[in-house]
Enzyme design. Structure first.
Site, mmCIF file in Angstrom:
data_model
loop_
_atom_site.group_PDB
_atom_site.id
_atom_site.type_symbol
_atom_site.label_atom_id
_atom_site.label_comp_id
_atom_site.label_asym_id
_atom_site.label_seq_id
_atom_site.Cartn_x
_atom_site.Cartn_y
_atom_site.Cartn_z
ATOM 1 N N HIS A 128 40.367 51.915 33.790
ATOM 2 C CA HIS A 128 40.071 50.998 35.238
ATOM 3 C C HIS A 128 41.410 51.023 35.586
ATOM 4 O O HIS A 128 41.415 50.508 37.187
ATOM 5 C CB HIS A 128 39.234 49.340 34.451
ATOM 6 C CG HIS A 128 37.353 50.249 33.614
ATOM 7 N ND1 HIS A 128 37.830 50.378 32.817
ATOM 8 C CD2 HIS A 128 36.573 49.630 34.181
ATOM 9 C CE1 HIS A 128 36.329 50.255 31.941
ATOM 10 N NE2 HIS A 128 35.913 50.243 33.597
ATOM 11 N N GLU A 144 43.760 47.873 28.068
ATOM 12 C CA GLU A 144 43.772 49.463 28.139
ATOM 13 C C GLU A 144 45.369 49.549 28.211
ATOM 14 O O GLU A 144 45.988 50.478 28.451
ATOM 15 C CB GLU A 144 43.346 49.229 29.865
ATOM 16 C CG GLU A 144 41.948 50.009 29.579
ATOM 17 C CD GLU A 144 41.241 50.650 31.058
ATOM 18 O OE1 GLU A 144 41.536 50.383 32.206
ATOM 19 O OE2 GLU A 144 39.751 50.603 30.788
ATOM 20 N N ARG A 155 30.912 21.054 36.179
ATOM 21 C CA ARG A 155 32.076 20.764 37.404
ATOM 22 C C ARG A 155 30.265 20.032 38.017
ATOM 23 O O ARG A 155 28.710 20.641 37.552
ATOM 24 C CB ARG A 155 32.114 21.568 38.233
ATOM 25 C CG ARG A 155 33.574 22.326 37.865
ATOM 26 C CD ARG A 155 34.025 22.951 38.757
ATOM 27 N NE ARG A 155 35.089 22.322 39.455
ATOM 28 C CZ ARG A 155 36.682 23.186 38.545
ATOM 29 N NH1 ARG A 155 36.467 23.995 37.454
ATOM 30 N NH2 ARG A 155 37.728 22.391 38.465
ATOM 31 N N ARG A 213 40.036 16.715 36.519
ATOM 32 C CA ARG A 213 38.741 16.804 36.564
ATOM 33 C C ARG A 213 38.754 15.344 36.268
ATOM 34 O O ARG A 213 37.690 14.678 36.946
ATOM 35 C CB ARG A 213 38.839 17.259 35.212
ATOM 36 C CG ARG A 213 38.674 19.312 35.311
ATOM 37 C CD ARG A 213 38.409 19.546 36.962
ATOM 38 N NE ARG A 213 36.453 19.231 37.352
ATOM 39 C CZ ARG A 213 35.510 19.718 35.907
ATOM 40 N NH1 ARG A 213 35.723 20.482 35.556
ATOM 41 N NH2 ARG A 213 33.735 19.181 36.081
HETATM 42 N N1 URA Z 1 40.895 27.357 37.072
HETATM 43 C C1 URA Z 1 39.983 27.082 35.939
HETATM 44 O O1 URA Z 1 39.578 28.104 35.003
HETATM 45 N N2 URA Z 1 39.221 25.385 35.913
HETATM 46 C C2 URA Z 1 39.887 24.428 36.887
HETATM 47 O O2 URA Z 1 39.644 23.703 37.065
HETATM 48 C C3 URA Z 1 41.185 25.201 37.478
HETATM 49 C C4 URA Z 1 41.525 26.564 37.858
#
Ligand code: URA
Length: 253
Positions: free
Chosen positions: A7, A79, A167, A223
């Protein structure tokens, strides 16, 4: 005999002198890293695997993208290992879940919670997704010398960016099934620093194969305060995490 790969579009001859593979997820980040190498040359660009090679302070460095998530990262590492590469430094981004971590900070994961699927094909869940200790030390030494603010601890790696990271801004606006919502809260309580998508696979794979892997992760967002990073934060964080990875190379013994 020269070995070829299924790949990634590379052969063992092209990478025989490589001391470390720098592995961002994003193919577009490869030239952004390689611009700092001497004699940088493009090698291959196949699917999500874009690769370049060059020298950094006397060491030959391969830069190759893994694509997003465990399955494509596992193919890349598999790989590269078959072609003879023994050391992997992931350069990535992450979303913090602890209040004290700010966008633009750097996270150095010592291990990753295995919320991916790919690593379970490599070793049973009881096996730890742990980073290579000497590589983590090298990163810390480099960041310490440059006085770069960073956090050392555990990240969580999820196969999905939206549901697995609970999210609220996904297509089903705020709906995440109970197990995912519960896990996200649990990770915060368990002192996990952030979410990303590749470390658990790469760390499990390398630990299980007797190879070395570590990561430097740039925090794009906290977050607990928001879902979406600004363009300015993305650019500044990307530059910072690239510099952190490069500064680590001379520290690798
Ligand atoms: N990458 C992720 O997986 N989550 C995030 O919140 C930011 C970057």
């Amino acid at each position: 005999m020269v070995k070829t790969s299924f790949h990634i579009g590379l052969n063992s001859d092209q990478v025989k002198d490589v001391s470390v593979a720098i592995i961002p997820g994003d193919p577009g980040r490869v030239p952004k890293i390689a611009q700092y190498l001497e004699n940088a040359e493009p090698l291959a660009n196949h699917r999500e695997y874009n690769s370049m090679k060059g020298q950094y302070q006397g060491q030959t460095v391969l830069v190759i993208s893994t694509g997003i998530g465990g399955p494509s990262a596992a193919i890349c590492v598999e790989e590269l290992a078959m072609l003879g590469i023994r050391r992997f430094l992931r350069v990535g981004t992450t979303g913090a879940i602890q209040d004290h971590i700010e966008p633009g900070d750097i996270i150095v994961p010592t291990a990753a919670v295995r919320m991916d699927g790919a690593s379970t094909h490599i070793a049973p869940l009881a096996f730890p997704a742990v980073a290579d200790f000497t590589m983590v030390q090298a990163i810390r030494e480099a960041l310490g010398e440059k006085q770069v603010k960073h956090h050392v601890g555990i990240c969580a790696s999820s196969d999905t960016f939206y549901q697995g990271q609970s999210r609220g801004d996904s297509f089903k606006k705020g709906f995440v099934h109970q197990e995912m919502a519960r896990r996200f809260e649990e990770m915060k309580q368990l002192n996990v620093l952030s979410f990303e998508m590749e470390c658990a696979t790469v760390f499990t794979q390398c630990a299980a194969y007797g190879l070395a892997a570590a990561a430097v992760l740039g925090v794009l967002v906290n977050r607990n305060r928001g879902e979406f990073p600004s363009e300015a934060v993305i650019k500044a964080t990307e530059d910072k995490v690239i510099q952190a990875a490069l500064a680590t190379i001379p520290k690798l013994k």
